[in-house]
Each structure stands twice: as C-alpha cells, then as structure tokens.
Design a protein around this motif. Structure first.
Motif, PDB file in Angstrom:
ATOM      1  N   TYR A 259      31.784  33.385  63.646  1.00 16.64           N
ATOM      2  CA  TYR A 259      32.048  32.246  64.523  1.00 16.64           C
ATOM      3  C   TYR A 259      33.555  32.137  64.655  1.00 16.64           C
ATOM      4  CZ  TYR A 259      32.240  27.454  66.275  1.00 16.64           C
ATOM      5  OH  TYR A 259      32.487  26.343  67.030  1.00 16.64           O
ATOM      6  N   VAL A 260      34.055  32.302  65.884  1.00 15.71           N
ATOM      7  CA  VAL A 260      35.488  32.437  66.113  1.00 15.71           C
ATOM      8  C   VAL A 260      36.020  31.205  66.836  1.00 15.71           C
ATOM      9  CG1 VAL A 260      37.292  33.857  67.157  1.00 15.71           C
ATOM     10  CG2 VAL A 260      35.223  34.934  66.272  1.00 15.71           C
ATOM     11  N   ARG A 261      37.020  30.595  66.242  1.00 16.12           N
ATOM     12  CA  ARG A 261      37.756  29.491  66.845  1.00 16.12           C
ATOM     13  C   ARG A 261      39.241  29.847  66.848  1.00 16.12           C
ATOM     14  NH1 ARG A 261      35.323  25.748  69.654  1.00 16.12           N
ATOM     15  NH2 ARG A 261      36.857  24.203  68.960  1.00 16.12           N
ATOM     16  N   PRO A 262      40.061  29.213  67.703  1.00 14.80           N
ATOM     17  CA  PRO A 262      41.491  29.541  67.706  1.00 14.80           C
ATOM     18  C   PRO A 262      42.155  29.339  66.351  1.00 14.80           C
ATOM     19  CG  PRO A 262      40.915  28.281  69.667  1.00 14.80           C
ATOM     20  CD  PRO A 262      39.706  28.252  68.774  1.00 14.80           C
ATOM     21  N   GLU A 263      41.720  28.321  65.602  1.00 17.64           N
ATOM     22  CA  GLU A 263      42.384  28.023  64.336  1.00 17.64           C
ATOM     23  C   GLU A 263      41.759  28.756  63.156  1.00 17.64           C
ATOM     24  OE1 GLU A 263      40.790  25.733  66.124  1.00 17.64           O
ATOM     25  OE2 GLU A 263      42.391  24.717  67.244  1.00 17.64           O
ATOM     26  N   TYR A 264      40.469  29.065  63.217  1.00 17.13           N
ATOM     27  CA  TYR A 264      39.804  29.659  62.061  1.00 17.13           C
ATOM     28  C   TYR A 264      38.659  30.548  62.510  1.00 17.13           C
ATOM     29  CZ  TYR A 264      36.221  26.078  62.832  1.00 17.13           C
ATOM     30  OH  TYR A 264      35.248  25.308  63.385  1.00 17.13           O
ATOM     31  N   THR A 265      38.188  31.356  61.587  1.00 15.00           N
ATOM     32  CA  THR A 265      37.047  32.236  61.815  1.00 15.00           C
ATOM     33  C   THR A 265      36.191  32.258  60.552  1.00 15.00           C
ATOM     34  OG1 THR A 265      38.283  33.655  63.339  1.00 15.00           O
ATOM     35  CG2 THR A 265      36.308  34.595  62.338  1.00 15.00           C
ATOM     36  N   LEU A 266      34.884  32.187  60.730  1.00 14.74           N
ATOM     37  CA  LEU A 266      33.933  32.302  59.632  1.00 14.74           C
ATOM     38  C   LEU A 266      33.073  33.544  59.848  1.00 14.74           C
ATOM     39  CD1 LEU A 266      32.738  28.592  59.342  1.00 14.74           C
ATOM     40  CD2 LEU A 266      34.497  29.739  57.975  1.00 14.74           C
TER      41      LEU A 266
END
Length: 363
Positions: A259-266
């Motif tokens: 799961y990719v977000r600009p601030e973090y990734t899981l």
C-alpha cells in the motif's frame, strides 16, 4: 534444514525486512551519471536451529549438540544491517552496477552482484550479473558431530543471474540464477557416534555443488490511485549437490502486497514452499523433505529532509522449515530498524517507482 540449505529459508528470512523499496529493476534514467543507495541499521534475530553457524557479522548457533536426534535449540543476536548499490548510466542507455543484491535481501548470505542492465524498447529491461559472496558464510564443517565443539568452515558461492523485467511492457518478470556453492572443509558425518557413517554415508552428505532457480512473477496495480500493488510469484529450484541426500528440488508460492502513499509505504508478504531430497539421509534412513513458511511486514516512512532522499524502514519477519526429521527443523524471528539514503539524480525523486516496492524475496 541441512546447513547447506541454510540460505534458502533461514538466511532468506534473516532478511530483516528491508528489501521492498528497491527489489525490482527500476527504470533506467535517460540522463547519464552516478546513482545508487545505501542502507544501514540494526537487527535482532532469534534462531531456533541445530544447524546455524552464522557469519562474520552475525554470531548465532550453538557449537555443541548431544545427539543428531535432539530437538532444535534457540540462539539470538543483535547485528548490523548494511547494504547498498552504486550504478552508472551511460549516454548509450547501458547501466553498469555493483553492490549487494537486494534480490538476495539483506541476509547473512548477501550476494554482491556486478553486472549491466538496459531497457530494450518495448521488450522491457534486461539485466545480467555475476554473483559473488559479499560476506563469508560460516557453516559447521560437520553439522552432525556429537558431544564435541563443532568447528566452522566457510561456504563460498559464485554464479550468474539473468533477469527480464517489464516483459513486453507488462508487469511480468522472469529471473534465472545459477550458483556454484563450495564448502571449504567438508566433514559431514565424520563426527557421528550414535550411528555408523562410513565413507559412502559421508559422500551422500556432501554439500558442495550447483544450485539453480527460476522465478516467474507478475505485478498488478489496483485501485483508483493504482497505489495497491499485488505481486504473486512462483519459484522452482533444483539443487545439484554432490551428496544425493542433499540434492533435490522444490518450489515456492509467494504473494506480496504493498500500500503506497506519498509519505509511507506498507508491504506484507506470505510464502509457502516445499523442498524434496533425491535420496534418504543415511543417518536417519529417510529423506529430509520439508515444508517452508514465511511471513513479513515492512514499513517505510519518507523523512522530510533533503527532498525525500532519506527513508526510515522497519521490519518484522517470521519463518519456519518443518522437516521430516525434527533435528533439521528451523524457526527464525527477526526485527530490524534502519534508514535508506538514495543518492544521485534518481535519489532526488520523492518516491521510488511503485512497481519496485514489492518484495520478490531471495533465492
């Protein structure tokens, strides 16, 4: 799990969860120049095994066993985590690279790779590299020696990896690898006292030989923002060790989700596989076939410094190998914390390519 095959699971799951940010071949930049990354951190690993001897960085494993029929024993260590790659892109479009292979993850058996890659139009990205032992791996000269202090010896490997990524513009990837594995001082079976192990028996336990693997995977991008990434992978491998009780083949099915977000990734990964031996282990009178399991969770957080060049990374990982012989069972639990610094023109990008965030794991 026999100590020669210590790497396919135990060292694979000592990966400490730091690989997903750079495992796939990233697009080759159009501008020439130096680029790369450095990763550093600390990890904690608990190993439940009779067969682990560690390496120059990680000291785990108990040197003395009382019997080849005893259950595995636990040992733990705090250890450094360090890897990196430096590459140079030429005006012709070729890119040369050298570093610790992230497809082998940050394992005790991390392989240094020297190679070249190039994007070939709509065909995709082609890569070829030589594999070398980056950190000397230590195994027991005789993992079965009873009631004595077992001696360690080096296990060296070198080989070749061929990789074809983004095949015909799709999310497909194929990887083939070959390694020549050599145990410097092979003494398997010489120190056994509870059963008889003559010369023929010892020959069946020899761990040196060739190891081959073929991986096939496909990346899917889902959701409106295409920020849900799923990569299933199938792997087939065959072990052409000199000892018939060690040689064999196996497979692994793996599913990774990011799961990719600009601030973090899981990133989460689960895997199940099986290993089959050609012949029975003469010490036990049966084959030491095994089931393999692994689960991993990794988190990345982009630090608000230097335009996103720095990322914090933390990982948790568990893995198990359930053998037909209890003595060769193994279980590993690992946790890690570190930082990644990406330098050069690509390092200035705020986020790595999304399709490089799925962990294909190790060989």
């Amino acid at each position: 799990m026999h100590s020669k095959q210590f790497r396919p699971l135990l060292l694979a799951i000592l990966a400490v969860g730091v690989a997903p940010a750079a495992l796939a071949i990233e697009p080759i930049p159009s501008t020439p120049g130096w680029r790369g990354f450095v990763l550093g951190g600390v990890g904690y690993t608990d190993v439940n095994s009779n067969l682990v001897a560690g390496n120059g960085l990680v000291e785990v494993g108990r040197p003395k066993i009382s019997s080849i029929f005893q259950d595995p024993r636990s040992d733990s260590a705090v250890h450094p985590v360090f890897t990196g790659e430096v590459n140079y892109t030429f005006e012709s479009g070729w890119q040369a690279f050298f570093g610790t292979s992230l497809e082998d993850v940050v394992t005790l058996d991390s392989a240094a790779q020297l190679g070249v890659r190039r994007e070939v139009g709509d065909l995709g990205i082609m890569q070829a590299g030589m594999l070398l032992s980056a950190v000397p791996v230590e195994v027991w000269a005789d993992p079965y020696a009873e009631n004595v202090e077992r001696k360690t010896t080096d296990r060296d490997s070198r080989g070749l990896r061929l990789q074809w990524d983004r095949i015909m513009g799709s999310g497909a990837e194929l990887t083939f690898s070959w390694r020549d594995v050599q145990v410097d001082d092979e003494q398997s079976g010489q120190g056994v006292t509870s059963v008889t192990c003559d010369v023929d028996c010892q020959d069946m336990l020899r761990r040196s030989g060739d190891f081959y693997a073929l991986n096939a995977s496909w990346l899917f991008r889902l959701g409106e923002g295409r920020n849900h990434l799923v990569r299933p992978m199938l792997r087939y491998f065959w072990d052409d060790s000199e000892g018939a009780a060690i040689a064999g083949d196996g497979w692994r099915a793996q599913l990774s989700y990011a799961y990719v977000r600009p601030e973090y990734t899981l990133v989460a990964t689960g895997a199940f596989g099986q290993r089959n031996r050609d012949d029975a282990n003469p010490l036990y009178g049966r084959r030491t076939d095994a089931d393999q399991y692994a689960l991993e969770l990794t988190a990345f957080y982009r630090l608000p410094i230097e335009g996103g060049r720095w990322q914090a990374v933390a990982g948790l990982l568990w893995g198990e190998e359930d053998s037909e012989v209890n003595f060769q069972d193994s279980e590993v639990t690992s946790a890690s914390l570190g930082v990644v610094y990406r330098f050069g023109a690509r390092g200035a990008q705020p986020q790595p390519e999304m399709d490089s965030l799925i962990d294909r794991k190790v060989e």
